[in-house]
Design an enzyme around this catalytic site. Structure first.
Site, PDB file in Angstrom:
ATOM      1  CG  HIS A 506      41.971  33.727  41.776  1.00 54.51           C
ATOM      2  ND1 HIS A 506      42.129  32.395  42.064  1.00 54.51           N
ATOM      3  CD2 HIS A 506      42.925  34.025  40.862  1.00 54.51           C
ATOM      4  CE1 HIS A 506      43.155  31.908  41.348  1.00 54.51           C
ATOM      5  NE2 HIS A 506      43.646  32.883  40.631  1.00 54.51           N
TER       6      HIS A 506
HETATM    7  C1  LIG Z   1      48.870  38.604  38.932  1.00 59.17           C
HETATM    8  C2  LIG Z   1      47.668  37.769  38.627  1.00 59.17           C
HETATM    9  C3  LIG Z   1      47.789  36.382  38.567  1.00 59.17           C
HETATM   10  C4  LIG Z   1      46.686  35.591  38.277  1.00 59.17           C
HETATM   11  N1  LIG Z   1      46.861  34.259  38.064  1.00 59.17           N
HETATM   12  C5  LIG Z   1      45.849  33.545  37.518  1.00 59.17           C
HETATM   13  C6  LIG Z   1      46.056  32.219  37.038  1.00 59.17           C
HETATM   14  O1  LIG Z   1      47.169  31.676  37.049  1.00 59.17           O
HETATM   15  N2  LIG Z   1      44.979  31.554  36.530  1.00 59.17           N
HETATM   16  C7  LIG Z   1      43.741  32.098  36.473  1.00 59.17           C
HETATM   17  O2  LIG Z   1      42.813  31.422  36.042  1.00 59.17           O
HETATM   18  N3  LIG Z   1      43.522  33.350  36.905  1.00 59.17           N
HETATM   19  C8  LIG Z   1      44.550  34.100  37.383  1.00 59.17           C
HETATM   20  N4  LIG Z   1      44.343  35.401  37.743  1.00 59.17           N
HETATM   21  C9  LIG Z   1      42.965  35.932  37.734  1.00 59.17           C
HETATM   22  C10 LIG Z   1      42.410  36.260  36.357  1.00 59.17           C
HETATM   23  O3  LIG Z   1      43.427  36.755  35.513  1.00 59.17           O
HETATM   24  C11 LIG Z   1      41.268  37.274  36.539  1.00 59.17           C
HETATM   25  O4  LIG Z   1      40.287  36.714  37.354  1.00 59.17           O
HETATM   26  C12 LIG Z   1      40.612  37.662  35.218  1.00 59.17           C
HETATM   27  O5  LIG Z   1      41.601  38.139  34.326  1.00 59.17           O
HETATM   28  C13 LIG Z   1      39.532  38.714  35.423  1.00 59.17           C
HETATM   29  O6  LIG Z   1      38.930  39.001  34.191  1.00 59.17           O
HETATM   30  P1  LIG Z   1      37.882  40.180  34.013  1.00 59.17           P
HETATM   31  O7  LIG Z   1      37.484  40.152  32.571  1.00 59.17           O
HETATM   32  O8  LIG Z   1      36.831  40.099  35.040  1.00 59.17           O
HETATM   33  O9  LIG Z   1      38.714  41.516  34.311  1.00 59.17           O
HETATM   34  P2  LIG Z   1      40.059  42.055  33.558  1.00 59.17           P
HETATM   35  O10 LIG Z   1      40.716  40.974  32.783  1.00 59.17           O
HETATM   36  O11 LIG Z   1      40.843  42.780  34.575  1.00 59.17           O
HETATM   37  O12 LIG Z   1      39.474  43.061  32.496  1.00 59.17           O
HETATM   38  C14 LIG Z   1      39.008  44.354  32.794  1.00 59.17           C
HETATM   39  C15 LIG Z   1      39.546  45.291  31.713  1.00 59.17           C
HETATM   40  O13 LIG Z   1      38.835  46.516  31.783  1.00 59.17           O
HETATM   41  C16 LIG Z   1      39.742  47.593  31.602  1.00 59.17           C
HETATM   42  N5  LIG Z   1      39.133  48.771  32.225  1.00 59.17           N
HETATM   43  C17 LIG Z   1      38.852  48.962  33.540  1.00 59.17           C
HETATM   44  N6  LIG Z   1      38.285  50.176  33.732  1.00 59.17           N
HETATM   45  C18 LIG Z   1      38.187  50.748  32.496  1.00 59.17           C
HETATM   46  C19 LIG Z   1      37.693  52.011  32.042  1.00 59.17           C
HETATM   47  N7  LIG Z   1      37.180  52.909  32.893  1.00 59.17           N
HETATM   48  N8  LIG Z   1      37.767  52.287  30.710  1.00 59.17           N
HETATM   49  C20 LIG Z   1      38.295  51.374  29.831  1.00 59.17           C
HETATM   50  N9  LIG Z   1      38.785  50.169  30.221  1.00 59.17           N
HETATM   51  C21 LIG Z   1      38.725  49.862  31.531  1.00 59.17           C
HETATM   52  C22 LIG Z   1      41.019  47.100  32.261  1.00 59.17           C
HETATM   53  O14 LIG Z   1      42.158  47.789  31.791  1.00 59.17           O
HETATM   54  C23 LIG Z   1      41.023  45.622  31.898  1.00 59.17           C
HETATM   55  O15 LIG Z   1      41.710  45.350  30.692  1.00 59.17           O
HETATM   56  C24 LIG Z   1      45.420  36.206  38.077  1.00 59.17           C
HETATM   57  C25 LIG Z   1      45.296  37.586  38.134  1.00 59.17           C
HETATM   58  C26 LIG Z   1      46.402  38.380  38.381  1.00 59.17           C
HETATM   59  C27 LIG Z   1      46.242  39.880  38.420  1.00 59.17           C
END
Ligand SMILES: Cc1cc2nc3c(=O)[nH]c(=O)nc-3n(C[C@H](O)[C@H](O)[C@H](O)COP(=O)(O)OP(=O)(O)OC[C@H]3O[C@@H](n4cnc5c(N)ncnc54)[C@H](O)[C@@H]3O)c2cc1C
Ligand SMILES: *[C@@H]1O[C@H](CO)[C@@H](O)[C@H](O)[C@H]1NC(C)=O
Ligand SMILES: *[C@@H]1O[C@H](CO)[C@@H](O)[C@H](O)[C@H]1NC(C)=O
Length: 570
Positions: A506
């Site tokens: 997280h």
């Molecule tokens: C193993 C795991 C278990 C988890 N379990 C839970 C759970 O049970 N419940 C819950 O609520 N949360 C959970 N989480 C946390 C939750 O999934 C994350 O907090 C959330 O997905 C973050 O979202 P975000 O949009 O900030 O980033 P992300 O979803 O990581 O999105 C960022 C995106 O940007 C892309 N990206 C990065 N750099 C570039 C670039 N230079 N060019 C193009 N694309 C790029 C990446 O590939 C990615 O797809 C978990 C996370 C993980 C990893």
């Protein structure tokens, strides 16, 4: 990475996608607007460019497409190519896959804890444990969000991706144990964040199929959106706006799987913008690679400074996770998180069971540690593999884990570049338990877990010749992280928390609101650029963040598109 190697990977990726489309017509990508970046034109022009098709980026882009043209650039592949790979049985396998096409990119923080970044359309929701739970009303108010719009946005998300979990024996025993030890009242099944014990939502349906943030693209207008896969943004481009007397974002450079560079520009009509949604590691990293960050740090890497902003990469935080592994004499269901105890002292108690581990868990962990440590700039100690843990070589874990995550946290760290390659991990430090308040919450959480394990409700899942002390000793012998182990960890819960800390993934911060972005998520000091994702958070929302990350995408999409039309009419 060498050119030849990249060619190979690409041939492999494109070939696989192509073949799987031919052989499983039912599993073909479901969107007409979803394509490989290698098929993109050299130059593209859109009203909005969303960098990162992740948990926040997908709902945001879908919403923006209701009133403008939108380009989504995602560095990873499609979750629709092989749905089996991401179903509930493959949680650990997906996470442990270290191939270059994996949806998981491992990294080790300076704290010596193995962690993972998502690399797929749908982002973390393609990789995560699926638990779905909203933020507290207080969190929403403190964030300055409109409560009505936040509620509408949660519901918009929930219609597509949130389900009620089955709650079989293991999860029910944990729930009953929590009630028995006084984590009260029982709030039943609810998405709301309430003190006591509840059953939360999940993005896994009854068959165990995962419904990711990419499914929210079903809301998109296919005529106005383009989503490119294996499109890695290298940098954001800026030019000087003489009227506003500051730098203005006008485009991006991205690389496809063949290593070919493309440029995407903002249309000049209306209020075009670039929106960075690359996640808590990707967003601060890409801001720095584009020239926004601490000037001396950027100069040390030969990056031309666009804006000296010392707060980029600051406030990085990861909620510490501590667990006890409980082997069970009776078989258990496969479950990820379904029930949660929300305590008044700031610790959240959750559980998982029956995880399918493929082959020897310990050897696999060792392999991943070695793989990541071999990469540049990563810590390079190896934990010893104790012989005792070879007994855990069973492919399906008979038993489960009880875990606790603390609220906040208060301890924070920072992110720094190691090099200028956007594919590589930056260096990240979280400083787990630096603030004594965090440690106190962990100790109280561990005490609650121990009480639940000793509860009557939980007794059928216990080996009665295995007291809690032996469960503590077991954890201390597993190669769970790269941190030093202290003899007194077996007797002091403080030391146990510090020595066996893990991540619940997280992590957040790095582009915090009020510091790097303003309250409309606009990057302070430049024009036409926002950051909208988990990197803007000061604390992790709710018990688990994904509900709120998806909600924020929808919420800001609505605000931005309404404002665009309002201005258009004037
Ligand atoms: C193993 C795991 C278990 C988890 N379990 C839970 C759970 O049970 N419940 C819950 O609520 N949360 C959970 N989480 C946390 C939750 O999934 C994350 O907090 C959330 O997905 C973050 O979202 P975000 O949009 O900030 O980033 P992300 O979803 O990581 O999105 C960022 C995106 O940007 C892309 N990206 C990065 N750099 C570039 C670039 N230079 N060019 C193009 N694309 C790029 C990446 O590939 C990615 O797809 C978990 C996370 C993980 C990893
Ligand atoms: C909050 O959002 C709702 C729903 O979009 C809207 O009707 C209301 O005017 C907003 N309130 C404020 C204070 O902006
Ligand atoms: C890590 O590096 C060592 C020494 O160069 C090498 O022997 C080993 O195979 C590498 N391990 C992995 C998993 O890449």
């Amino acid at each position: 990475m060498s050119w030849v190697y990249e060619q190979f990977i690409c041939a492999f990726l494109v070939g696989c996608t192509f073949l799987s489309v031919l052989s499983h017509p039912d599993k073909a990508p479901k969107y007409t607007f979803l394509r490989e970046a290698a098929s993109a034109p050299q130059i593209l022009t859109y009203d909005y460019i969303v960098i990162g098709g992740g948990t926040c980026g997908c709902p945001l882009a879908a919403t923006l497409s209701q009133g403008a043209t939108v380009l989504v650039l995602e560095r990873g592949g499609s979750p629709y190519t092989n749905p089996e790979q991401i179903n509930i049985n493959n949680f650990v396998n997906s996470l442990a896959d270290i191939s270059p096409s994996s949806f998981s990119q491992p990294f080790i923080s300076r704290d010596g804890v193995l962690n993972s970044r998502a690399r797929a359309l749908g982002g973390g929701s393609v990789l995560n444990a699926g638990f779905y739970s909203r933020a507290s009303s207080k969190y929403i108010v403190d964030s300055g969000w409109n409560e009505t719009l936040a509620k509408d946005s949660y519901q918009w998300v929930e219609k597509k991706v949130a389900f009620e979990p089955p709650m079989l024996q293991w999860q029910s025993a944990v729930k009953d144990g929590l009630l028995e030890v006084g984590v009260l009242p029982y709030n039943g099944f609810t998405f709301d964040h309430l003190y006591g014990t509840k059953v939360g939502g999940t993005i896994f349906d009854k068959e165990g199929n995962r419904h990711t943030a990419a499914d929210l693209l079903e809301y998109a207008d296919p005529k106005r959106i383009s989503v490119y896969l294996h499109a890695t943004v290298q940098k954001i481009l800026f030019k000087y706006n003489t009227e506003k007397r500051r730098q203005q974002a006008y485009g991006v450079i991205f690389k496809d799987a063949l290593g070919v560079m493309h440029r995407a520009y903002l249309s000049t009509k209306g209020k075009s913008e670039i929106i960075l949604s690359a996640g808590a590691i990707g967003s601060p990293q890409l801001l720095m690679l584009s020239g926004i960050g601490p000037a001396n740090h950027l100069q040390a890497h030969g990056i031309k400074v666009v804006l000296d902003q010392p707060l980029v990469g600051q406030g990085m935080a990861d909620n510490p996770l501590n667990v006890l592994l409980v082997p069970s004499p009776v078989p258990v269901e496969v479950s990820l998180v379904q029930t949660v105890g929300i305590t008044k002292f700031g610790s959240f108690i959750e559980a998982a069971s029956g995880l399918s581990l493929g082959h020897s868990w310990s050897e696999r962990l060792q392999g991943i540690f070695e793989f990541v440590s071999n990469q540049s700039g990563q810590p390079s100690m190896f934990p010893p593999v104790a012989d005792t843990i070879r007994s855990l070589a069973n492919p399906i874990l008979k038993g489960g884990v009880l875990l606790e995550k603390i609220i906040g946290p208060r301890s924070t760290g920072h992110l720094e570049l190691i090099n200028t390659n956007p594919n590589d991990n930056p260096s990240v430090t979280f400083n787990y338990f630096k603030d004594p308040e965090d440690l106190r919450k962990c100790v109280e959480g561990m005490r609650t877990i121990i009480d639940v394990i000793n509860s009557k409700a939980f007794s059928k899942f216990r080996y009665h010749n295995m007291p809690v002390q032996s469960l503590i000793d077991l954890m201390l012998h597993l190669p769970v992280n790269l941190r030093p182990k202290h003899a007194n960890a077996a007797f002091s819960l403080e030391q146990y928390c510090i020595d066996t800390v893990l991540t619940i993934w997280h992590y957040h911060g790095g582009c915090q609101s009020g510091k790097v972005v303003d309250h409309n998520y606009k990057v302070i000091g430049v024009e036409a650029l926002r950051v909208i994702d988990g990197s803007t958070f000061h604390r992790s929302p709710g018990t688990n963040p994904q509900a709120t990350v998806m909600m924020l995408g929808r919420y800001m999409g609505e605000k931005i598109i309404k404002k665009r039309f309002f201005h258009g009419r004037k």
